[in-house]
Design a protein around this motif. Structure first.
Motif, PDB file in Angstrom:
ATOM      1  N   ARG A  47      -7.880   1.646  42.197  1.00 19.03           N
ATOM      2  CA  ARG A  47      -8.241   2.346  40.970  1.00 19.03           C
ATOM      3  C   ARG A  47      -8.914   3.675  41.283  1.00 19.03           C
ATOM      4  NH1 ARG A  47      -9.135  -1.611  36.651  1.00 19.03           N
ATOM      5  NH2 ARG A  47      -7.257  -2.850  36.643  1.00 19.03           N
ATOM      6  N   ASN A  48      -8.653   4.226  42.460  1.00 20.25           N
ATOM      7  CA  ASN A  48      -9.145   5.544  42.842  1.00 20.25           C
ATOM      8  C   ASN A  48      -7.948   6.430  43.127  1.00 20.25           C
ATOM      9  OD1 ASN A  48     -11.859   4.785  42.748  1.00 20.25           O
ATOM     10  ND2 ASN A  48     -11.863   4.173  44.882  1.00 20.25           N
ATOM     11  N   ALA A  49      -8.002   7.662  42.667  1.00 22.63           N
ATOM     12  CA  ALA A  49      -6.960   8.638  42.960  1.00 22.63           C
ATOM     13  C   ALA A  49      -7.633   9.986  43.182  1.00 22.63           C
ATOM     14  CB  ALA A  49      -5.946   8.712  41.821  1.00 22.63           C
ATOM     15  N   THR A  50      -7.070  10.775  44.085  1.00 18.59           N
ATOM     16  CA  THR A  50      -7.683  12.055  44.451  1.00 18.59           C
ATOM     17  C   THR A  50      -6.817  13.211  43.972  1.00 18.59           C
ATOM     18  OG1 THR A  50      -8.659  11.005  46.389  1.00 18.59           O
ATOM     19  CG2 THR A  50      -8.558  13.395  46.392  1.00 18.59           C
ATOM     20  N   VAL A  51      -7.486  14.235  43.461  1.00 19.78           N
ATOM     21  CA  VAL A  51      -6.828  15.441  42.981  1.00 19.78           C
ATOM     22  C   VAL A  51      -7.501  16.648  43.640  1.00 19.78           C
ATOM     23  CG1 VAL A  51      -8.318  15.578  40.940  1.00 19.78           C
ATOM     24  CG2 VAL A  51      -6.077  16.687  40.904  1.00 19.78           C
ATOM     25  N   ASP A  52      -6.692  17.673  43.933  1.00 20.67           N
ATOM     26  CA  ASP A  52      -7.224  18.905  44.524  1.00 20.67           C
ATOM     27  C   ASP A  52      -7.522  19.885  43.397  1.00 20.67           C
ATOM     28  OD1 ASP A  52      -7.965  21.007  46.084  1.00 20.67           O
ATOM     29  OD2 ASP A  52      -5.981  21.340  46.960  1.00 20.67           O
ATOM     30  N   LEU A  53      -8.791  20.167  43.176  1.00 18.59           N
ATOM     31  CA  LEU A  53      -9.208  21.123  42.150  1.00 18.59           C
ATOM     32  C   LEU A  53      -9.729  22.389  42.826  1.00 18.59           C
ATOM     33  CD1 LEU A  53     -11.063  18.875  39.533  1.00 18.59           C
ATOM     34  CD2 LEU A  53      -8.767  19.839  39.393  1.00 18.59           C
ATOM     35  N   GLN A  87     -19.503  11.163  47.364  1.00 17.64           N
ATOM     36  CA  GLN A  87     -19.731  10.151  46.326  1.00 17.64           C
ATOM     37  C   GLN A  87     -20.751  10.591  45.280  1.00 17.64           C
ATOM     38  OE1 GLN A  87     -17.759   7.337  46.154  1.00 17.64           O
ATOM     39  NE2 GLN A  87     -16.719   8.379  47.811  1.00 17.64           N
ATOM     40  N   ARG A  88     -20.797  11.906  45.026  1.00 14.93           N
ATOM     41  CA  ARG A  88     -21.660  12.441  43.973  1.00 14.93           C
ATOM     42  C   ARG A  88     -20.796  12.822  42.787  1.00 14.93           C
ATOM     43  NH1 ARG A  88     -25.161  15.315  48.130  1.00 14.93           N
ATOM     44  NH2 ARG A  88     -26.795  13.758  48.454  1.00 14.93           N
ATOM     45  N   SER A  89     -21.357  12.674  41.610  1.00 12.68           N
ATOM     46  CA  SER A  89     -20.650  12.980  40.370  1.00 12.68           C
ATOM     47  C   SER A  89     -20.252  14.456  40.323  1.00 12.68           C
ATOM     48  CB  SER A  89     -21.555  12.634  39.194  1.00 12.68           C
ATOM     49  OG  SER A  89     -20.955  13.023  37.998  1.00 12.68           O
ATOM     50  N   VAL A  90     -19.043  14.713  39.835  1.00 16.29           N
ATOM     51  CA  VAL A  90     -18.545  16.080  39.672  1.00 16.29           C
ATOM     52  C   VAL A  90     -18.433  16.354  38.171  1.00 16.29           C
ATOM     53  CG1 VAL A  90     -16.579  17.620  40.032  1.00 16.29           C
ATOM     54  CG2 VAL A  90     -17.246  16.018  41.824  1.00 16.29           C
ATOM     55  N   PRO A  91     -19.133  17.366  37.664  1.00 16.10           N
ATOM     56  CA  PRO A  91     -19.026  17.674  36.232  1.00 16.10           C
ATOM     57  C   PRO A  91     -17.677  18.317  35.923  1.00 16.10           C
ATOM     58  CG  PRO A  91     -20.459  19.258  37.328  1.00 16.10           C
ATOM     59  CD  PRO A  91     -20.072  18.237  38.359  1.00 16.10           C
ATOM     60  N   LEU A  92     -16.945  17.710  35.017  1.00 12.22           N
ATOM     61  CA  LEU A  92     -15.644  18.235  34.601  1.00 12.22           C
ATOM     62  C   LEU A  92     -15.775  18.892  33.236  1.00 12.22           C
ATOM     63  CD1 LEU A  92     -13.378  15.172  35.535  1.00 12.22           C
ATOM     64  CD2 LEU A  92     -13.665  17.294  36.834  1.00 12.22           C
ATOM     65  N   ASP A  93     -14.855  19.815  32.952  1.00  8.06           N
ATOM     66  CA  ASP A  93     -14.824  20.442  31.630  1.00  8.06           C
ATOM     67  C   ASP A  93     -14.099  19.570  30.620  1.00  8.06           C
ATOM     68  OD1 ASP A  93     -16.181  22.586  32.703  1.00  8.06           O
ATOM     69  OD2 ASP A  93     -14.354  23.722  33.107  1.00  8.06           O
ATOM     70  N   LYS A 143     -11.461  21.713  35.252  1.00  5.23           N
ATOM     71  CA  LYS A 143     -12.758  22.250  35.689  1.00  5.23           C
ATOM     72  C   LYS A 143     -12.562  23.743  35.921  1.00  5.23           C
ATOM     73  CE  LYS A 143     -16.523  21.735  38.966  1.00  5.23           C
ATOM     74  NZ  LYS A 143     -17.567  21.783  37.961  1.00  5.23           N
ATOM     75  N   GLY A 144     -13.333  24.541  35.208  1.00  2.00           N
ATOM     76  CA  GLY A 144     -13.146  25.990  35.287  1.00  2.00           C
ATOM     77  C   GLY A 144     -11.740  26.318  34.797  1.00  2.00           C
ATOM     78  N   GLY A 145     -11.042  27.136  35.528  1.00  2.57           N
ATOM     79  CA  GLY A 145      -9.654  27.447  35.183  1.00  2.57           C
ATOM     80  C   GLY A 145      -8.655  26.566  35.920  1.00  2.57           C
ATOM     81  N   THR A 146      -9.135  25.550  36.602  1.00  6.88           N
ATOM     82  CA  THR A 146      -8.279  24.698  37.427  1.00  6.88           C
ATOM     83  C   THR A 146      -7.969  23.397  36.702  1.00  6.88           C
ATOM     84  OG1 THR A 146      -9.381  25.585  39.379  1.00  6.88           O
ATOM     85  CG2 THR A 146      -8.079  23.605  39.687  1.00  6.88           C
ATOM     86  N   GLN A 147      -6.719  22.951  36.853  1.00  2.00           N
ATOM     87  CA  GLN A 147      -6.301  21.670  36.287  1.00  2.00           C
ATOM     88  C   GLN A 147      -5.651  20.831  37.372  1.00  2.00           C
ATOM     89  OE1 GLN A 147      -4.021  21.750  32.697  1.00  2.00           O
ATOM     90  NE2 GLN A 147      -4.986  23.634  31.983  1.00  2.00           N
ATOM     91  N   GLY A 148      -5.720  19.532  37.218  1.00  2.00           N
ATOM     92  CA  GLY A 148      -5.079  18.613  38.145  1.00  2.00           C
ATOM     93  C   GLY A 148      -4.689  17.343  37.425  1.00  2.00           C
TER      94      GLY A 148
END
Length: 160
Positions: A47-53, A87-93, A143-148
């Motif tokens: 249940r984990n997936a990684t995206v490049d932002l 493993q720290r929270s990343v604030p998303l838009d 996040k910012g102008g980036t999408q994934g």
């Protein structure tokens, strides 16, 4: 065969060591538990997936469901958490999702996940899975102008 002498006891054969039966039973039980655990892990994909932002780097999206595993009755609560490699929270838009039956790309439902007001970085949404089987969830993060985008596969279990 020697006749018994007066006062001697007949030779009693030694019983098989009972402790050996306990060890064999314990090993069999441990093997059954390990086999059942691996079968459950294989049936429930990660249940984990990684995206490049870029330029923010790699972000891991963790999906949890309530109930777990999801059921085809009622609304299933979806929780999404974005984390960096430390493993720290990343604030998303923003975080939106859509879902459907595995095996075709037809969207059955979609939603915009809401950020929790506690500042934890967790996003919440809901889904209604119509029947038992494999379902996909496609998650779009901003996040910012980036999408994934990442994709999860869930097994919806029959209610018992």
């Amino acid at each position: 065969m020697d006749p018994l002498r007066v006062g001697e006891q007949p030779a009693i054969p030694k019983p098989a060591p009972v402790w050996l039966l306990y060890v064999i039973f314990a090993l069999a039980l441990a093997g059954a538990l390990v086999w059942a655990t691996f079968a459950e892990i294989a049936r429930n994909p990660s249940r984990n997936a990684t995206v490049d932002l870029s330029p923010y780097g790699l972000v891991t999206i963790r999906l949890t469901t309530v109930p777990s595993p999801p059921l085809p009755t009622g609304t299933v609560q979806l929780s999404f958490m974005a984390m960096n490699p430390r493993q720290r929270s990343v604030p998303l838009d923003g975080l939106s999702y859509e879902y459907g039956r595995d095996g075709n790309d037809q969207v059955v439902g979609s939603g915009e996940a809401r950020a929790m007001s506690d500042g934890s970085g967790m996003f919440m949404g809901g889904a209604q899975f119509l029947d038992v089987g494999d379902w996909w969830i496609r998650v779009q993060v901003r996040k910012g102008g980036t999408q994934g985008e990442v994709r999860f596969v869930l097994y919806v279990k029959p209610p018992q």
